[in-house]
Design a protein around this motif. Structure first.
Motif, PDB file in Angstrom:
ATOM      1  N   VAL A  17      47.065  32.792  48.789  1.00 28.77           N
ATOM      2  CA  VAL A  17      47.074  32.816  47.322  1.00 28.77           C
ATOM      3  C   VAL A  17      47.973  33.951  46.881  1.00 28.77           C
ATOM      4  N   THR A  18      48.876  33.671  45.952  1.00 28.91           N
ATOM      5  CA  THR A  18      49.710  34.707  45.356  1.00 28.91           C
ATOM      6  C   THR A  18      49.443  34.784  43.861  1.00 28.91           C
ATOM      7  N   ALA A  19      49.605  35.979  43.303  1.00 27.61           N
ATOM      8  CA  ALA A  19      49.467  36.165  41.856  1.00 27.61           C
ATOM      9  C   ALA A  19      50.302  37.371  41.468  1.00 27.61           C
ATOM     10  N   ARG A  20      51.184  37.192  40.506  1.00 27.41           N
ATOM     11  CA  ARG A  20      52.022  38.303  40.046  1.00 27.41           C
ATOM     12  C   ARG A  20      51.673  38.630  38.599  1.00 27.41           C
ATOM     13  N   HIS A  21      51.235  39.857  38.380  1.00 24.96           N
ATOM     14  CA  HIS A  21      50.905  40.366  37.041  1.00 24.96           C
ATOM     15  C   HIS A  21      49.926  39.436  36.327  1.00 24.96           C
ATOM     16  N   LEU A  22      48.869  39.079  37.053  1.00 25.42           N
ATOM     17  CA  LEU A  22      47.864  38.161  36.515  1.00 25.42           C
ATOM     18  C   LEU A  22      46.537  38.838  36.242  1.00 25.42           C
ATOM     19  N   ILE A  23      46.056  39.666  37.162  1.00 26.60           N
ATOM     20  CA  ILE A  23      44.661  40.092  37.128  1.00 26.60           C
ATOM     21  C   ILE A  23      44.321  40.880  35.870  1.00 26.60           C
ATOM     22  N   TRP A  24      45.314  41.536  35.270  1.00 28.37           N
ATOM     23  CA  TRP A  24      45.052  42.319  34.061  1.00 28.37           C
ATOM     24  C   TRP A  24      44.756  41.430  32.859  1.00 28.37           C
ATOM     25  N   THR A  25      45.131  40.138  32.935  1.00 27.19           N
ATOM     26  CA  THR A  25      44.926  39.227  31.806  1.00 27.19           C
ATOM     27  C   THR A  25      43.579  38.521  31.848  1.00 27.19           C
ATOM     28  N   LEU A  26      42.736  38.814  32.837  1.00 29.04           N
ATOM     29  CA  LEU A  26      41.524  38.037  33.069  1.00 29.04           C
ATOM     30  C   LEU A  26      40.282  38.742  32.530  1.00 29.04           C
ATOM     31  N   PRO A  27      39.414  38.030  31.808  1.00 21.78           N
ATOM     32  CA  PRO A  27      38.173  38.643  31.338  1.00 21.78           C
ATOM     33  C   PRO A  27      37.169  38.890  32.458  1.00 21.78           C
ATOM     34  N   ASN A  28      37.293  38.159  33.568  1.00 22.84           N
ATOM     35  CA  ASN A  28      36.354  38.304  34.685  1.00 22.84           C
ATOM     36  C   ASN A  28      37.113  38.417  36.010  1.00 22.84           C
ATOM     37  N   PRO A  29      37.794  39.532  36.242  1.00 21.79           N
ATOM     38  CA  PRO A  29      38.560  39.650  37.485  1.00 21.79           C
ATOM     39  C   PRO A  29      37.695  39.581  38.733  1.00 21.79           C
ATOM     40  N   SER A  30      36.433  39.982  38.637  1.00 18.79           N
ATOM     41  CA  SER A  30      35.555  39.856  39.801  1.00 18.79           C
ATOM     42  C   SER A  30      35.327  38.388  40.161  1.00 18.79           C
ATOM     43  N   ASN A  31      35.110  37.553  39.149  1.00 15.18           N
ATOM     44  CA  ASN A  31      34.981  36.119  39.402  1.00 15.18           C
ATOM     45  C   ASN A  31      36.242  35.571  40.047  1.00 15.18           C
ATOM     46  N   ALA A  32      37.384  36.038  39.549  1.00 14.05           N
ATOM     47  CA  ALA A  32      38.657  35.560  40.080  1.00 14.05           C
ATOM     48  C   ALA A  32      38.788  35.890  41.568  1.00 14.05           C
ATOM     49  N   LEU A  33      38.474  37.113  41.947  1.00 13.35           N
ATOM     50  CA  LEU A  33      38.589  37.485  43.355  1.00 13.35           C
ATOM     51  C   LEU A  33      37.692  36.627  44.238  1.00 13.35           C
ATOM     52  N   ARG A  34      36.492  36.362  43.760  1.00 13.39           N
ATOM     53  CA  ARG A  34      35.594  35.505  44.534  1.00 13.39           C
ATOM     54  C   ARG A  34      36.172  34.100  44.686  1.00 13.39           C
ATOM     55  N   GLU A  35      36.774  33.578  43.627  1.00 13.40           N
ATOM     56  CA  GLU A  35      37.404  32.261  43.686  1.00 13.40           C
ATOM     57  C   GLU A  35      38.588  32.263  44.645  1.00 13.40           C
ATOM     58  N   TRP A  36      39.409  33.297  44.562  1.00 16.02           N
ATOM     59  CA  TRP A  36      40.598  33.331  45.414  1.00 16.02           C
ATOM     60  C   TRP A  36      40.208  33.407  46.882  1.00 16.02           C
ATOM     61  N   ARG A  37      39.161  34.178  47.154  1.00 21.80           N
ATOM     62  CA  ARG A  37      38.679  34.233  48.527  1.00 21.80           C
ATOM     63  C   ARG A  37      38.136  32.873  48.962  1.00 21.80           C
ATOM     64  N   ARG A  38      37.477  32.166  48.056  1.00 21.95           N
ATOM     65  CA  ARG A  38      36.900  30.861  48.387  1.00 21.95           C
ATOM     66  C   ARG A  38      37.974  29.861  48.781  1.00 21.95           C
ATOM     67  N   VAL A  39      39.094  29.841  48.071  1.00 22.24           N
ATOM     68  CA  VAL A  39      40.096  28.792  48.299  1.00 22.24           C
ATOM     69  C   VAL A  39      41.051  29.123  49.439  1.00 22.24           C
ATOM     70  N   VAL A  40      41.033  30.371  49.923  1.00 21.96           N
ATOM     71  CA  VAL A  40      41.875  30.746  51.058  1.00 21.96           C
ATOM     72  C   VAL A  40      41.077  30.571  52.347  1.00 21.96           C
ATOM     73  N   ARG A  41      41.689  29.935  53.325  1.00 18.05           N
ATOM     74  CA  ARG A  41      41.014  29.709  54.607  1.00 18.05           C
ATOM     75  C   ARG A  41      40.719  31.034  55.302  1.00 18.05           C
TER      76      ARG A  41
END
Length: 226
Positions: free
Chosen positions: A123-147
């Motif tokens: 998973v790649t993301a450039r200048h994304l995490i600062w725009t998210l209301p729930n970055p913790s949720n995002a990290l959990r999702e990104w970990r879920r979708v990566v093998r």
């Protein structure tokens, strides 16, 4: 309505409207687009190092106009780009057609990725995490979708705006990482979510951005446990 009363949907609506409005001119910004061969080669070198040998299945979240997605495809990866902004994705698709690159672009939410578990190698993301209301949720999702054994690669920075952007004034308090973070602080944030194999490197070379960057910019590689 105060910041604390705004729902995530309200916040994301503001974010979506803002980036829809930026779509046509987004690539004109040196920090956002790729404008010459030297800049493109510099980014290819960075992404080659941090994403590994092709062909890998790569999910490029917050892909915007497809700048990083196209570079990843040029390296030989199988790329899917996701963004909240339909207007950004229109530009991304047009650029992919012009470059004759086969990339799937989808409208979607980086905090709730509509793909199965373990679907991607990177998973790649450039200048994304600062725009998210729930970055913790995002990290959990990104970990879920990566093998297991895959990698999350973030290009981020620390800008610490003296005042919130006018368009973000009503929501910046709802974005926990709005000002970005120094690299050590972002590494600590990621480690707090059970991801411990983390490395980072400065990305302040002007060739990458088309100008001398005013911010502290860097890349983070996060290895997902086997």
């Amino acid at each position: 309505m105060t910041h604390s009363e705004q729902s995530d949907e309200d916040v994301k609506d503001v974010v979506q409207r803002y980036w829809n409005g930026r779509a046509d001119a987004y690539d004109d910004d040196g920090i956002s687009g790729v404008h010459d061969a030297e800049q493109r080669e510099a980014w290819l070198s960075v992404l080659r190092t941090w994403t590994g040998e092709p062909s890998r299945r790569v999910l490029d979240l917050g892909c915007g106009t497809g700048t990083v997605s196209l570079l990843l495809a040029e390296l030989g990866h199988d790329v899917t780009g996701v963004d909240l902004s339909p207007r950004m994705l229109e530009r991304a698709r047009a650029k992919a057609r012009e470059a004759d690159r086969s990339i799937e672009f989808r409208t979607g939410d980086a905090e709730a990725v509509a793909v199965p578990d373990n679907a991607y190698d990177v998973v790649t993301a450039r200048h994304l995490i600062w725009t998210l209301p729930n970055p913790s949720n995002a990290l959990r999702e990104w970990r879920r979708v990566v093998r297991p054994g895959g990698r999350i690669v973030l290009v981020e920075g620390y800008w610490d705006f003296p005042q919130p952007w006018e368009e973000y004034r009503e929501i910046h308090d709802d974005l926990p990482l709005y000002h970005g973070r120094p690299p050590e602080a972002l590494v600590d944030f990621v480690a707090d979510h059970g991801l411990e194999e983390i490395e980072h490197e400065s990305l302040t070379e002007p060739v990458l951005w088309g100008e001398e960057p005013e911010q502290d910019l860097y890349i983070v590689g996060i290895d997902v446990p086997e």
